[in-house]
Motif scaffolding. Structure first.
Motif, PDB file in Angstrom:
ATOM      1  N   LEU A 284      39.451  62.412  50.806  1.00  0.00           N
ATOM      2  CA  LEU A 284      40.147  63.665  51.083  1.00  0.00           C
ATOM      3  C   LEU A 284      40.168  64.591  49.872  1.00  0.00           C
ATOM      4  CD1 LEU A 284      43.129  62.262  53.183  1.00  0.00           C
ATOM      5  CD2 LEU A 284      41.023  63.350  54.017  1.00  0.00           C
ATOM      6  N   ASP A 285      40.044  64.013  48.687  1.00  0.00           N
ATOM      7  CA  ASP A 285      39.923  64.806  47.448  1.00  0.00           C
ATOM      8  C   ASP A 285      38.812  64.193  46.611  1.00  0.00           C
ATOM      9  OD1 ASP A 285      40.167  66.375  45.219  1.00  0.00           O
ATOM     10  OD2 ASP A 285      42.261  65.855  44.789  1.00  0.00           O
ATOM     11  N   MET A 286      37.572  64.378  47.085  1.00  0.00           N
ATOM     12  CA  MET A 286      36.431  63.793  46.375  1.00  0.00           C
ATOM     13  C   MET A 286      36.240  64.409  45.001  1.00  0.00           C
ATOM     14  SD  MET A 286      35.281  61.274  48.004  1.00  0.00           S
ATOM     15  CE  MET A 286      33.993  60.958  46.801  1.00  0.00           C
ATOM     16  N   GLN A 287      36.632  65.653  44.834  1.00  0.00           N
ATOM     17  CA  GLN A 287      36.467  66.281  43.524  1.00  0.00           C
ATOM     18  C   GLN A 287      37.240  65.512  42.458  1.00  0.00           C
ATOM     19  OE1 GLN A 287      37.163  70.511  43.333  1.00  0.00           O
ATOM     20  NE2 GLN A 287      37.332  70.516  41.122  1.00  0.00           N
ATOM     21  N   SER A 288      38.501  65.241  42.704  1.00  0.00           N
ATOM     22  CA  SER A 288      39.305  64.509  41.719  1.00  0.00           C
ATOM     23  C   SER A 288      38.750  63.108  41.498  1.00  0.00           C
ATOM     24  CB  SER A 288      40.759  64.433  42.186  1.00  0.00           C
ATOM     25  OG  SER A 288      41.344  65.716  42.214  1.00  0.00           O
ATOM     26  N   TYR A 289      38.345  62.454  42.587  1.00  0.00           N
ATOM     27  CA  TYR A 289      37.826  61.093  42.459  1.00  0.00           C
ATOM     28  C   TYR A 289      36.542  61.061  41.636  1.00  0.00           C
ATOM     29  CZ  TYR A 289      35.867  56.567  43.737  1.00  0.00           C
ATOM     30  OH  TYR A 289      35.312  55.311  43.683  1.00  0.00           O
ATOM     31  N   LEU A 290      35.604  61.961  41.943  1.00  0.00           N
ATOM     32  CA  LEU A 290      34.302  61.923  41.278  1.00  0.00           C
ATOM     33  C   LEU A 290      34.362  62.472  39.855  1.00  0.00           C
ATOM     34  CD1 LEU A 290      32.027  62.962  44.275  1.00  0.00           C
ATOM     35  CD2 LEU A 290      32.286  60.681  43.275  1.00  0.00           C
TER      36      LEU A 290
ATOM     37  N   SER B  68      42.309  54.187  45.610  1.00  0.00           N
ATOM     38  CA  SER B  68      41.741  55.530  45.689  1.00  0.00           C
ATOM     39  C   SER B  68      42.115  56.210  47.006  1.00  0.00           C
ATOM     40  CB  SER B  68      40.217  55.483  45.544  1.00  0.00           C
ATOM     41  OG  SER B  68      39.633  54.707  46.589  1.00  0.00           O
ATOM     42  N   ILE B  69      42.193  55.432  48.092  1.00  0.00           N
ATOM     43  CA  ILE B  69      42.574  55.999  49.386  1.00  0.00           C
ATOM     44  C   ILE B  69      44.055  56.352  49.385  1.00  0.00           C
ATOM     45  CG2 ILE B  69      42.898  55.435  51.827  1.00  0.00           C
ATOM     46  CD1 ILE B  69      40.234  54.014  51.784  1.00  0.00           C
ATOM     47  N   ALA B  70      44.885  55.468  48.841  1.00  0.00           N
ATOM     48  CA  ALA B  70      46.321  55.744  48.775  1.00  0.00           C
ATOM     49  C   ALA B  70      46.591  56.998  47.946  1.00  0.00           C
ATOM     50  CB  ALA B  70      47.055  54.547  48.183  1.00  0.00           C
ATOM     51  N   GLU B  71      45.925  57.128  46.808  1.00  0.00           N
ATOM     52  CA  GLU B  71      46.136  58.287  45.930  1.00  0.00           C
ATOM     53  C   GLU B  71      45.631  59.564  46.595  1.00  0.00           C
ATOM     54  OE1 GLU B  71      44.104  57.159  42.396  1.00  0.00           O
ATOM     55  OE2 GLU B  71      45.456  55.469  41.989  1.00  0.00           O
ATOM     56  N   GLY B  72      44.467  59.498  47.228  1.00  0.00           N
ATOM     57  CA  GLY B  72      43.913  60.673  47.889  1.00  0.00           C
ATOM     58  C   GLY B  72      44.784  61.149  49.033  1.00  0.00           C
ATOM     59  N   ASN B  73      45.320  60.208  49.814  1.00  0.00           N
ATOM     60  CA  ASN B  73      46.205  60.585  50.913  1.00  0.00           C
ATOM     61  C   ASN B  73      47.501  61.189  50.405  1.00  0.00           C
ATOM     62  OD1 ASN B  73      45.593  59.689  53.992  1.00  0.00           O
ATOM     63  ND2 ASN B  73      44.390  58.455  52.560  1.00  0.00           N
ATOM     64  N   ASP B  74      48.009  60.678  49.297  1.00  0.00           N
ATOM     65  CA  ASP B  74      49.236  61.225  48.730  1.00  0.00           C
ATOM     66  C   ASP B  74      49.033  62.670  48.274  1.00  0.00           C
ATOM     67  OD1 ASP B  74      52.018  60.840  47.738  1.00  0.00           O
ATOM     68  OD2 ASP B  74      51.075  61.166  45.798  1.00  0.00           O
ATOM     69  N   ARG B  75      47.916  62.930  47.596  1.00  0.00           N
ATOM     70  CA  ARG B  75      47.628  64.307  47.157  1.00  0.00           C
ATOM     71  C   ARG B  75      47.418  65.221  48.362  1.00  0.00           C
ATOM     72  NH1 ARG B  75      44.616  61.610  43.071  1.00  0.00           N
ATOM     73  NH2 ARG B  75      42.687  61.824  44.266  1.00  0.00           N
ATOM     74  N   PHE B  76      46.717  64.698  49.377  1.00  0.00           N
ATOM     75  CA  PHE B  76      46.443  65.497  50.568  1.00  0.00           C
ATOM     76  C   PHE B  76      47.740  65.873  51.279  1.00  0.00           C
ATOM     77  CE2 PHE B  76      45.236  66.094  55.032  1.00  0.00           C
ATOM     78  CZ  PHE B  76      44.133  66.930  54.910  1.00  0.00           C
ATOM     79  N   LEU B  77      48.641  64.919  51.411  1.00  0.00           N
ATOM     80  CA  LEU B  77      49.903  65.184  52.097  1.00  0.00           C
ATOM     81  C   LEU B  77      50.714  66.234  51.346  1.00  0.00           C
ATOM     82  CD1 LEU B  77      51.772  64.442  54.441  1.00  0.00           C
ATOM     83  CD2 LEU B  77      52.767  62.666  52.974  1.00  0.00           C
TER      84      LEU B  77
END
Length: 274
Positions: free
Chosen positions: A167-173, A222-231
């Motif tokens: 959901l936030d690939m930019q931050s992850y990559l 990574s999924i938990a963090e991405g979902n938290d930022r997305f929410l």
């Protein structure tokens, strides 16, 4: 223990037979315009008896953007069809043959196909919802919220994310630049602008469809963090949305739908009926 296993096996067999009698599957339906014979296709699951105006649910499978196919998820389509929801499960071309952008384009085309053809199977083209697990959740969200894919506001009435990745690939990559491992360099490229364009979080706005979000408490960090930022980003536009946190790991978040008595079916249908 042996007797218990036999009972479970018998129950599962009976469940499949009853589900198959109550629903009809239309398989390998072309959905891409001017598509070659080898192009991805989709399966449609409808309730028998020719009901009309059924809400439409498109399911996008996961698999890390490089594995998986629509035929693995017949249980998902059948169980929703039994409940009066027209379920559409598309395939999409996987990495390393294409990157995320082609995948999202194909998912968007499956939405437009549903808008144009759902009524032929008893579906209501004015009630289109989309869901996806893992990579499928990413592609479902991206195809709808990023305007480059051509899905106008109102075409999709709601999005249900199931332990969605990316959901936030930019931050992850930015933290873990893509390599050849898992075909990530092909999937995401090495261009930061592409990472931004691949991230649904940056395209949320007041016209975004309603969201329902499931997250596993034991999923990948990574999924938990991405979902938290997305929410948190979503709250600027949909302040009442909360994550439904389930005590599950990543893969069981989709495997739970194998059981027709799963509470998820009722929850998703309740979201559709809101």
């Amino acid at each position: 223990m042996m007797m218990r296993n036999k009972i479970i096996l018998l129950a599962c067999t009976l469940m499949v037979v009853v589900s198959g009698c109550a629903t009809k599957k239309y398989k390998n339906v072309p959905y891409l315009s001017a598509a070659a014979a080898t192009a991805p296709k989709l399966n449609v699951f409808a309730k028998r008896g020719h009901p009309t105006r059924m809400p439409v649910l498109i399911f996008v499978h996961g698999g890390n953007w490089n594995t998986g196919n629509k035929n693995q998820y017949g249980f998902f389509g059948r169980h929703f069809a039994q409940r009066g929801v027209l379920c559409i499960i598309p395939d999409y071309t996987l990495s390393p043959d294409v990157n995320y952008d082609v995948m999202a384009t194909q998912v968007a085309q499956s939405i437009l196909w549903a808008k144009a053809h759902a009524a032929e199977y008893g579906g209501d083209p004015n009630q289109i919802y989309i869901t996806g697990h893992s990579a499928g959740g990413h592609l479902a969200a991206l195809a709808v919220v990023n305007p480059k894919y051509g899905i106008k506001p109102g075409v999709v009435s709601g999005i249900i994310l199931n332990d969605a990745a990316g959901l936030d690939m930019q931050s992850y990559l930015e933290q873990q630049p893509p390599t050849e491992a898992a075909d990530y360099l092909t999937t995401w490229t090495n261009e930061p602008e592409q990472w931004h364009n691949a991230s649904p979080i940056y395209f949320l706005d007041k016209d975004s469809p309603r969201f329902m979000i499931y997250v596993g408490s034991k999923t990948y960090p990574s999924i938990a963090e991405g979902n938290d930022r997305f929410l948190k980003a979503l709250h600027a536009f949909q302040p009442n949305v909360t994550s439904v946190v389930l005590q599950k790991k990543h893969i069981p978040m989709i495997l739970q739908y194998f059981w027709p008595w799963s509470r998820r079916y009722g929850e998703v249908i309740a979201f559709i009926k809101q």
